[in-house]
Design an enzyme around this catalytic site. Structure first.
Site, short mmCIF file in Angstrom:
data_model
loop_
_atom_site.label_atom_id
_atom_site.label_comp_id
_atom_site.label_asym_id
_atom_site.label_seq_id
_atom_site.Cartn_x
_atom_site.Cartn_y
_atom_site.Cartn_z
N ASP A 135 -47.60 -18.00 -106.58
CA ASP A 135 -46.17 -17.68 -106.44
C ASP A 135 -45.57 -18.48 -105.30
O ASP A 135 -45.70 -18.14 -104.13
CB ASP A 135 -45.99 -16.18 -106.17
CG ASP A 135 -44.52 -15.81 -106.05
OD1 ASP A 135 -43.67 -16.62 -106.47
OD2 ASP A 135 -44.24 -14.71 -105.52
N LYS A 151 -40.57 -19.81 -100.97
CA LYS A 151 -41.09 -19.06 -99.83
C LYS A 151 -41.26 -19.98 -98.62
O LYS A 151 -41.36 -21.20 -98.76
CB LYS A 151 -42.46 -18.46 -100.19
CG LYS A 151 -42.43 -17.39 -101.25
CD LYS A 151 -43.84 -16.91 -101.56
CE LYS A 151 -43.84 -15.82 -102.62
NZ LYS A 151 -43.26 -14.56 -102.12
N ASP A 162 -51.37 -13.21 -105.79
CA ASP A 162 -50.29 -12.53 -106.50
C ASP A 162 -50.68 -12.17 -107.94
O ASP A 162 -49.88 -11.59 -108.67
CB ASP A 162 -49.03 -13.41 -106.52
CG ASP A 162 -47.75 -12.60 -106.46
OD1 ASP A 162 -47.81 -11.42 -106.07
OD2 ASP A 162 -46.68 -13.14 -106.80
N GLU A 199 -39.86 -12.29 -108.96
CA GLU A 199 -40.28 -12.63 -110.31
C GLU A 199 -41.24 -11.64 -110.93
O GLU A 199 -41.31 -11.50 -112.15
CB GLU A 199 -40.92 -14.03 -110.31
CG GLU A 199 -42.40 -14.11 -109.98
CD GLU A 199 -42.77 -13.61 -108.59
OE1 GLU A 199 -43.91 -13.15 -108.41
OE2 GLU A 199 -41.92 -13.69 -107.67
N ARG A 224 -41.34 -8.39 -111.08
CA ARG A 224 -40.74 -7.31 -111.87
C ARG A 224 -40.22 -7.83 -113.21
O ARG A 224 -40.17 -7.08 -114.18
CB ARG A 224 -39.62 -6.65 -111.05
CG ARG A 224 -38.42 -7.52 -110.75
CD ARG A 224 -37.63 -7.04 -109.54
NE ARG A 224 -38.38 -7.24 -108.31
CZ ARG A 224 -37.94 -6.86 -107.10
NH1 ARG A 224 -36.74 -6.28 -106.98
NH2 ARG A 224 -38.66 -7.09 -106.03
#
Length: 488
Positions: free
Chosen positions: A258, A265, A276, A337, A339
């Site tokens: 991620d 990030k 992740d 992302e 969810r």
């Protein structure tokens, strides 16, 4: 590691190293003939203080004496920690065959906890390292065997614990493998491998085209930025004698790396984003353990595996996508992302007829701020399911803490240009609003969401200090066991 139980005395097991626990105010329950062990206690070198260690040599064996503290405070979790401390010392002594003498008058859960603590503490991930060498240049040996010696038959509990602990360590292998090797396809291959081992497990792995054909617009939007093929992994476990619809649907987020997408990030710590995919790894390995234990329950697992990467084809902040359920989602932050992946996977589990749903995800940094690494967050629309998960967490050491759902939080995810937004514009109740987002896709089923972002890695426990912790496997297996027992 080979694991077994015996009603024979520790000296009869052939172990090179024997572990004996010391309770406060108590002596050595079974000393060697010359009294070496009690002498170590009497001299003050061996202490009953929890986690204290002393080593003796007698009868051609090494003896590790471990402090267990007050008997009234000793429970399964303390047994796991004591076992982990003993393993650390045993490794230093180059032990190959370890025997735990089960302490007298302990709970029925302690034998299994000793096994879990031993196997989890003995775990090492060195797949990408050269051969380990000791100080003299020889290959460093590891622990090969564990025997639990007890006055009564504890074989069944020991065998069950070994199965579950091995599944936890298998999950840790998946977690710790770097993202260039643990791709969505590789995760799918692991699920297929389990299906090849167990007739009770079937697996279907679908790619980008099939995800689009299913109308999974939210999942597909996350996946579109990466050139790595995503995978929708559907596992079905059919327990012997368990008829009817799947009693339990397990849904796991498996973002194998991620970056945050276009909402990228910070660079610091991004190497940890390989973890992740921990929720999906927990689902896969828990179902493998259920099959090995032959639990009488039908379970469906749905794992959404993808990378979240920035590219010229990535989903953009402000885009609107349509989920499988028909709900439209305004993507205000591409780093929210998980969810979106879970939304379509939950809808898929509903479509497959699951009676109740549990999802696991490293979903929000907010949960780590709130609960640290000790507890995972639990949010649920069903009190009975939540209570069962809380009890299972206390039994297994995979602890969960329930947070509230409330209509005021649900209001916070309403969208201006779509039905809902994938994140709120402020920092309030980040973990709770994420759960309300997920609740929109469970079709009214009893459902629980486990936010494992804090507990999934670098948990700091003696039996899982760094790297992937394997959180969730023990919890899910125990949940399935309890549900299968209730159904009888």
């Amino acid at each position: 590691m080979q694991v077994s139980a015996t009603t024979g005395a520790p000296l009869e097991t052939g172990a090179d190293t024997i572990v004996v626990g010391l309770f406060a105010g108590k002596g050595i329950p079974h000393d060697v003939p010359d009294g070496t062990l009690q002498a170590l206690v009497d001299s003050g070198e061996a202490k009953s203080r929890f986690r204290a260690l002393a080593v003796a040599h007698a009868e051609g064996r090494r003896w590790i004496l471990v402090g267990l503290g007050e008997r009234e405070q000793f429970d399964a979790e303390r047994a796991r920690v004591a076992a982990a401390v003993a393993v650390g010392r045993a490794r230093e002594l180059s032990a190959r065959r370890l025997c735990w003498e089960l302490p007298h008058k302990v709970g029925d859960d302690v034998p299994g906890a000793l096994v879990e603590g031993t196997l989890m503490a003995a775990y090492r991930f060195d797949a990408f390292k050269g051969a380990k060498r000791d100080d003299e240049g020889d290959s460093a040996p590891g622990l090969d065997e564990l025997v639990v010696s007890a006055h009564h038959d504890v074989a069944a509990a020991v065998e069950r614990a070994a199965v579950v602990a091995e599944a936890v360590n298998a999950m840790r292998d998946l977690q710790n493998t770097p993202a260039n090797h643990m791709t969505p396809s590789a995760l799918g291959h692991r699920a297929l491998e389990l299906a090849s081992r167990f007739d009770s497990v079937s697996v279907e792995v679908e790619g980008r085209e099939e995800i689009l054909e299913r109308g999974m617009g939210a999942f597909a939007a996350v996946a579109q930025g990466s050139y790595e093929e995503p995978a929708l992994i559907t596992l079905r476990y059919s327990g012997a004698g368990a008829g009817g619809a799947p009693a339990l649907g397990l849904v796991g987020k498996a973002v194998t790396f991620d970056s945050g997408g276009l909402s990228i990030k910070p660079a610091k710590g991004m190497e940890g984003m390989k973890f992740d995919m921990s929720g999906g790894a927990a689902v896969i390995e828990a179902i493998g353990a259920m099959a090995a234990l032959e639990l009488p329950i039908n379970v469906v697992g749905v794992v959404g595996a993808t990378e979240n990467m920035p590219s010229g084809r990535s989903v953009r902040p402000g885009d609107v996508v349509t989920a499988m359920s028909g709900t439209t989602i305004q993507v205000d932050n591409t780093d929210a992302e998980g969810r979106m992946v879970l939304a379509d996977c939950l809808a898929h589990a509903v479509e497959l007829g699951c009676e109740r749903l549990v999802d696991l995800a490293t979903l929000t940094g907010a949960i780590e701020v709130a609960l640290g690494t000790t507890y995972a967050g639990l949010l649920s629309n069903d009190d009975a399911l939540a209570a069962t998960l809380e009890d299972a967490g206390r039994a297994t050491g995979d602890l969960v803490w329930r947070l509230p759902l409330h209509p005021e939080y649900a209001e916070m995810i309403k969208g201006q240009y779509a039905d809902i937004v994938n994140t709120t514009p402020h920092r309030k109740a980040g973990s709770i609003t994420a759960a309300h987002f997920l609740e929109r896709f469970v079709g009214g089923r009893p459902w629980a969401h486990l936010d494992i972002a804090g507990a999934a890695d670098d948990a700091g426990r003696p039996y899982a200090p760094k790297g992937g912790s394997g959180f969730g496997v023990r919890l899910l297996v125990e949940l399935a066991r309890r549900l299968s027992s209730d159904a009888r």
